[in-house]
Design a protein around this motif. Structure first.
Motif: not given
Length: 294
Positions: A229-250
């Motif tokens: 679930p964590t990998e999938l959520r992070i992958a979707r956020l990355a696909a949406a254009g968020l940077t790794n730093q922004a994803i970390a905060g999310e």
């Protein structure tokens, strides 16, 4: 086989057509040619058998033009004696397949309409199954893939009353091709694998090679339910254009943890970069299947 016939007092001349018949179903073109030789029988039924054997073997080898010529000759010989029951010598299905393969769809339609009418009258399972398969082939050739898939499914239902594994395998092989074109790759793979197993069991090498070649075109990718679930959520956020730093905060994780999760997601999805991520996830919109049809 010849010794067995001889023990029963059957002359070798009577055995030869059936040697060719077996070799044709196995896809052994050279064996058929060697058996047929320069024979030009005058008896229409015998001539039709020879031509059908050559045509079927040429189909197995993928030479549609030669197959079409031989199978057209076989139909002409049967017409000479007004032989109308397709389930006896079983030429019609092969002749229609060859006509479709050479692109003569109008002739294929005429042959198929006659075949379907005769199948409807006799209700013989072989005729019902193979005429439905031919309808599927013709529909697919015209680009009507959904209708083709329905026709091939009907053919497989009819095959249940027709214990002829060779014919069932041919239908499964065509079904796999149509399903692949419909992007239903998991289902296509299932059909082709079953066809391949039957052909191998029957020793039909050329037919097996054709099914295997089609199977190689069905590349099934692993679905995102392999992702946590964590990998999938992070992958979707990355696909949406968020940077790794922004994803970390999310997701309330460190940037390093985000990067590790993304790396695992890339590996499981069979991709190598963020640029491929959106397409990979779009191709696999759910997390409920082990394999996808994309």
């Amino acid at each position: 086989m010849g010794d067995a016939f001889e023990q029963q007092g059957v002359k070798s001349e009577g055995v030869a057509p059936w040697r060719a018949y077996v070799a044709a179903h196995a896809g052994r073109l050279e064996a058929v040619r060697a058996t047929v030789g320069d024979s030009r029988p005058q008896e229409p039924i015998v001539a039709a058998i020879w031509s059908r054997c050559l045509g079927l073997a040429e189909l197995a080898e993928g030479d549609a033009g030669a197959a079409d010529r031989h199978l057209s000759d076989a139909l002409a010989e049967l017409a000479r004696v007004d032989f109308r029951e397709p389930a006896i010598w079983r030429v019609d299905g092969d002749a229609i397949e060859a006509a479709v393969a050479v692109g003569d769809l109008d002739r294929a339609e005429r042959l198929l309409t006659r075949f379907e009418e005769r199948a409807a009258r006799s209700r013989i399972p072989w005729s019902l199954a193979v005429s439905a398969r031919c309808r599927g082939l013709l529909l697919a050739a015209g680009g009507e893939l959904e209708l083709a898939a329905e026709a091939l499914e009907r053919a497989l239902v009819e095959h249940d009353a027709c214990p002829m594994p060779f014919e069932r395998a041919r239908t499964l092989s065509f079904q796999g091709q149509v399903l692949r074109r419909l992007k239903r790759k998991r289902q296509a793979r299932t059909s082709l694998e079953e066809a391949l197993a039957i052909f191998h069991r029957l020793g039909a090498g050329s037919w097996a090679a054709r099914a295997d070649a089609e199977l190689q075109r069905v590349a099934v990718r692993r679905a995102p339910d392999d992702l946590s679930p964590t990998e999938l959520r992070i992958a979707r956020l990355a696909a949406a254009g968020l940077t790794n730093q922004a994803i970390a905060g999310e997701v309330f994780l460190t940037r390093k943890t985000v990067e590790s999760n993304l790396a695992r997601a890339y590996r499981k999805l069979g991709i190598r970069s963020r640029a491929q991520l959106a397409h990979a996830l779009d191709a696999h919109p759910t997390t409920t299947r082990v394999e996808t049809d994309a």
